[in-house]
Enzyme design. Sequence first.
Site, short mmCIF file in Angstrom:
data_model
loop_
_atom_site.label_atom_id
_atom_site.label_comp_id
_atom_site.label_asym_id
_atom_site.label_seq_id
_atom_site.Cartn_x
_atom_site.Cartn_y
_atom_site.Cartn_z
N ASP A 1 0.85 -1.20 0.00
CA ASP A 1 0.00 0.00 0.00
C ASP A 1 0.89 1.25 0.00
OD1 ASP A 1 0.88 -0.15 2.61
OD2 ASP A 1 -1.07 0.24 3.52
N SER A 2 2.22 1.04 0.03
CA SER A 2 3.16 2.14 -0.21
C SER A 2 2.96 2.71 -1.62
CB SER A 2 4.60 1.66 -0.02
OG SER A 2 4.85 0.47 -0.73
N ASP B 1 -1.04 -6.12 -0.59
CA ASP B 1 -1.24 -5.51 0.72
C ASP B 1 -2.71 -5.13 0.88
OD1 ASP B 1 0.19 -4.87 2.97
OD2 ASP B 1 1.16 -3.11 2.11
N LYS C 1 -1.20 -9.43 2.48
CA LYS C 1 -0.48 -9.02 3.69
C LYS C 1 -1.40 -8.11 4.51
CE LYS C 1 3.02 -5.90 3.77
NZ LYS C 1 2.46 -4.87 4.69
N GLU D 1 -1.34 -5.57 7.90
CA GLU D 1 -0.63 -4.95 9.02
C GLU D 1 -1.29 -5.49 10.28
OE1 GLU D 1 0.02 -0.73 8.78
OE2 GLU D 1 0.91 -0.90 6.80
N GLU E 1 9.07 -4.76 10.60
CA GLU E 1 9.51 -3.45 10.10
C GLU E 1 10.03 -2.56 11.23
OE1 GLU E 1 6.80 -1.51 7.41
OE2 GLU E 1 7.98 0.35 7.41
O1 KIV Z 1 3.57 -1.18 1.75
C1 KIV Z 1 4.73 -1.60 1.78
O2 KIV Z 1 5.55 -1.31 0.89
C2 KIV Z 1 5.13 -2.45 2.90
C3 KIV Z 1 6.58 -2.81 3.00
C4 KIV Z 1 7.36 -1.67 3.50
C5 KIV Z 1 6.80 -4.02 3.84
O3 KIV Z 1 4.33 -2.81 3.69
#
Ligand code: KIV
Length: 270
Positions: free
Chosen positions: A42-43, A81, A111, A113, A180
Amino acid sequence: MVTVRDLQAKTGDEPITMLTAYDAPTAEIVDEAGVDVILVGDSVGNTTLGHETTLPVTVADMERHTAAVVRATDEAMVVADMPFLSYGADEKESIHNAGRMLTEAGAAAVKLESGPHTVSLTERMVQLGIPVMAHLGLTPQHVNQYGGYPRQGTDQEAAERILELARAHEDAGAFSLVLEHVPANLAAEVTDALEIPTIGIGAGPDCDGQVLVFNDAVGLSEWSPSFSKQFGDVRGEMKQAVDDYVDAVESETFPADEHSHEEGNLEDLY
Ligand code: KIV
């Protein structure tokens, strides 16, 4: 195709490599380099969509970017994510949203969080056939509680909480765990305590694998965290190429003869 089982077999073996990607050309490069896991993080919110944080990223954003990455990937495992508030508040909706990443976008896993609120949700998703990668330590979707992106697990109580949650997510069926921005000695302890692979970012050298944000790793980001490393200067290369293009157009050296063609008898058209 790299599978959940392949990753689990890698604990204590050759380190797992994971990088983020958000679009097809990037995924192609990352996949061809032999990276084990491509995370559609989600980055994407900060790296690609111009947001300040990851919070505005939607399920539709993640679905679109994940599908682009999946279309360009032959070998790596693609993990999607789950964006802010798309999971955790309501189990049915969480499962529906996560399911879309597999059924609509073609990801192999999601994924989350993680925290106390994702233990039973992870278990339920895994029961239903949705592989879950957990994520502990700094969880950027909590930016408003942290007031920034500080290192986590820096005192004994916080470290114990991370270790306890790591065990709980392994027991719930998560197939791997991202750690992280935590102290390297805590990451080493968590890695030792778990059977599933840990994948670190700002978590020292003792995890079973490493992950970085693509834009940070290749030097495309304007700013990157101190725990990241720039393995290239893509931003500089892109800037130089754009400057050269502007100069070439303004000086009328582009397009040259080899970039143009003429057809005979076009005067008949006028
Ligand atoms: O969103 C993302 O890029 C992440 C990584 C930093 C692990 O969660």
